[in-house]
Design a protein around this motif. Sequence first.
Motif, short mmCIF file in Angstrom:
data_model
loop_
_atom_site.label_atom_id
_atom_site.label_comp_id
_atom_site.label_asym_id
_atom_site.label_seq_id
_atom_site.Cartn_x
_atom_site.Cartn_y
_atom_site.Cartn_z
N LEU A 123 0.61 -1.58 0.32
CA LEU A 123 -0.04 0.04 0.29
C LEU A 123 0.29 1.56 0.12
O LEU A 123 0.56 2.32 -0.97
CB LEU A 123 -1.06 -0.07 1.22
N THR A 124 1.67 1.20 0.95
CA THR A 124 2.45 2.26 0.56
C THR A 124 3.49 2.93 -0.91
O THR A 124 3.58 3.69 -1.37
CB THR A 124 4.16 2.38 2.06
N GLY A 125 4.02 1.20 -1.22
CA GLY A 125 4.13 1.60 -2.82
C GLY A 125 3.18 2.13 -3.74
O GLY A 125 4.40 2.78 -3.86
N LEU A 126 2.41 2.14 -3.07
CA LEU A 126 1.18 2.57 -4.22
C LEU A 126 1.43 3.73 -3.76
O LEU A 126 1.10 3.86 -5.50
CB LEU A 126 -0.64 1.20 -4.10
N LEU A 127 0.88 4.08 -2.91
CA LEU A 127 0.53 5.61 -3.27
C LEU A 127 1.97 6.37 -3.30
O LEU A 127 1.86 7.26 -3.82
CB LEU A 127 -0.06 5.91 -1.31
N GLN A 128 3.12 5.99 -3.43
CA GLN A 128 4.70 7.03 -4.00
C GLN A 128 4.47 6.44 -4.91
O GLN A 128 4.65 7.56 -5.72
CB GLN A 128 5.51 5.87 -2.68
N GLY A 129 4.16 5.10 -5.81
CA GLY A 129 3.85 5.10 -7.01
C GLY A 129 3.12 6.53 -7.75
O GLY A 129 3.67 6.66 -9.20
N GLY A 130 1.93 6.38 -7.05
CA GLY A 130 0.65 7.03 -7.43
C GLY A 130 1.36 8.49 -7.51
O GLY A 130 0.96 9.49 -8.30
N LEU A 131 2.24 8.97 -6.83
CA LEU A 131 2.80 10.50 -5.94
C LEU A 131 3.80 10.46 -7.19
O LEU A 131 4.07 11.64 -8.52
CB LEU A 131 3.24 10.76 -5.18
N LEU A 132 4.61 10.06 -8.11
CA LEU A 132 5.37 9.52 -9.02
C LEU A 132 4.59 9.98 -10.36
O LEU A 132 4.87 10.89 -10.91
CB LEU A 132 6.34 8.65 -8.68
N LEU A 133 4.09 9.51 -10.56
CA LEU A 133 3.78 9.82 -11.66
C LEU A 133 2.53 10.77 -11.87
O LEU A 133 2.21 11.44 -13.32
CB LEU A 133 2.33 8.31 -11.81
N SER A 134 2.13 11.54 -10.93
CA SER A 134 1.70 12.69 -10.77
C SER A 134 2.46 13.49 -10.59
O SER A 134 1.92 15.03 -10.73
CB SER A 134 0.64 12.57 -9.40
N VAL A 135 3.51 13.51 -10.42
CA VAL A 135 4.77 14.86 -10.52
C VAL A 135 4.74 15.38 -11.81
O VAL A 135 4.11 16.92 -11.87
CB VAL A 135 5.88 14.36 -10.66
N PRO A 136 5.03 14.91 -13.10
CA PRO A 136 4.61 15.54 -14.62
C PRO A 136 2.95 16.18 -14.64
O PRO A 136 3.31 17.35 -14.99
CB PRO A 136 5.07 14.82 -15.26
N LEU A 137 2.13 15.87 -13.96
CA LEU A 137 1.00 16.07 -14.23
C LEU A 137 0.61 17.77 -13.43
O LEU A 137 -0.16 17.99 -14.23
CB LEU A 137 -0.02 15.00 -13.60
N ILE A 138 1.71 17.21 -12.45
CA ILE A 138 1.05 18.72 -11.71
C ILE A 138 1.92 19.62 -12.15
O ILE A 138 1.19 20.65 -12.38
CB ILE A 138 1.80 18.04 -10.21
N PHE A 139 3.07 19.36 -12.82
CA PHE A 139 3.58 20.00 -13.41
C PHE A 139 3.14 20.97 -14.40
O PHE A 139 3.02 22.23 -15.11
CB PHE A 139 4.66 20.08 -13.87
N GLY A 140 2.59 20.15 -15.06
CA GLY A 140 1.46 20.46 -16.24
C GLY A 140 0.22 21.16 -16.30
O GLY A 140 0.30 22.38 -16.95
#
Length: 429
Positions: A123-140
């Motif tokens: 679960l922690t890894g799932l949430l961490q991976g979700g944050l990482l995949l969100s990074v370029p989306l957030i910048f965009g």
Amino acid sequence: MEWLMAKISLRTMSVPERRKFRGVITMGVLGIFALVVFALLPDKSQPVTYGFILGKEWVLLEKWVVDSKSGALLFAVLSVVTALVALGLFTMRKHSRVISLVFGSTFLMSFLCWAAAGKFIPLTGLLQGGLLLSVPLIFGAMAGVLSERSGVINIAIEGQLLAGAFASGVIASLLNNNWWGLLFAPIAGALISLLLAIFAIRYGIDQVVLGFVLNVLVIGLTSFLYKKLLIPYQSEWNSATAFAPIEIPLLSQIPVIGPIFFAQSIIVYLMYIFVTIIHIALFKSRWGLRTRAVGEHPTAAESVGINVNAIRFKNVILAGAIAGLGGAFFTLGAVGSFSKEMTAGKGFIALAALIFGRWSPMGAVAAALIFGFADNLQGLLTIIGTPIPSEFMLMAPYIATIIAVSGFIGKVRAPAADGIPYKRGGGSH
């Protein structure tokens, strides 16, 4: 009952109230769906194991094993109860984002108990991976906020991300220094925005068409250079390595939260800073007031001495720089090297996050996190195997995107002058 029906009469509701009511009804329907499909229909039960340890953080709870059918039933019931609470708050003309968060969490857990029966979910890894995949989306999405809040539609986010990814990877490889690559990424994004600003603001070219043209231009240019330089001379032109994670003392040791938020690369920490600055500046500063003014009513803004097109020009350039920095995450924040069209449509998903978040910085961040988590979840569930066909799992992030832009979340209003060129002294045209 008559009192309740009077409270929820559609005829007497304002537009915002109708939107909130649709949200409450959606919660109720999804809660009942979870109760029936995830909890009642399955005829067998298996243990589901949730893991909470990812690195060297303090151990609060190492793992949690729950019966899939019982867990799905518990969380589905909580979803229904949360929907009823939301209905009660609605009748009292109240609304709480916490309720929406609780509902989303309980519905998700009910789904996971069903989909991962007999499996292990980090679960922690799932949430961490979700944050990482969100990074370029957030910048965009932040690039979209800056541009569209000042009245310029930024369809070129995809191209700005890709330009930043290319420049950062190549410069870091040539100079053997990631910091130089990180410096050139926003410059590359800003150059794409410069073209957008010149043609959209100065010459009044259709901003949607222009954005797509710029995207095609960047895709074609980077693909050509990738084929002619990066492939044959990979060791010199495309051999950068990603930034190593920086663990913040003490904060990175906090169970669950620590490894998710405080054991990340420098690009993620820059994202925290930029989101905070943009949110505060947009609503608390003179620049933010002027930006919102030229995006809503440029004629009125000009009447008080604001140079509308100058504000727009600067904001579009700044937006491109931020998107370019986000593009660096694809290379220096993840794999190091550049690959052809590696942004894979993330700029368009960032636009969807912008719309889903109603052109608000924090709303866009929340939407980007949802999309990133959906993307990571489908990858994990595809790997471990679920009752859902893999083809449908691959569709999940894009279905979430379609829902965001289709009006399912209710009618959203862009800044009034968004996409309308402005001629000084002559108004919008």
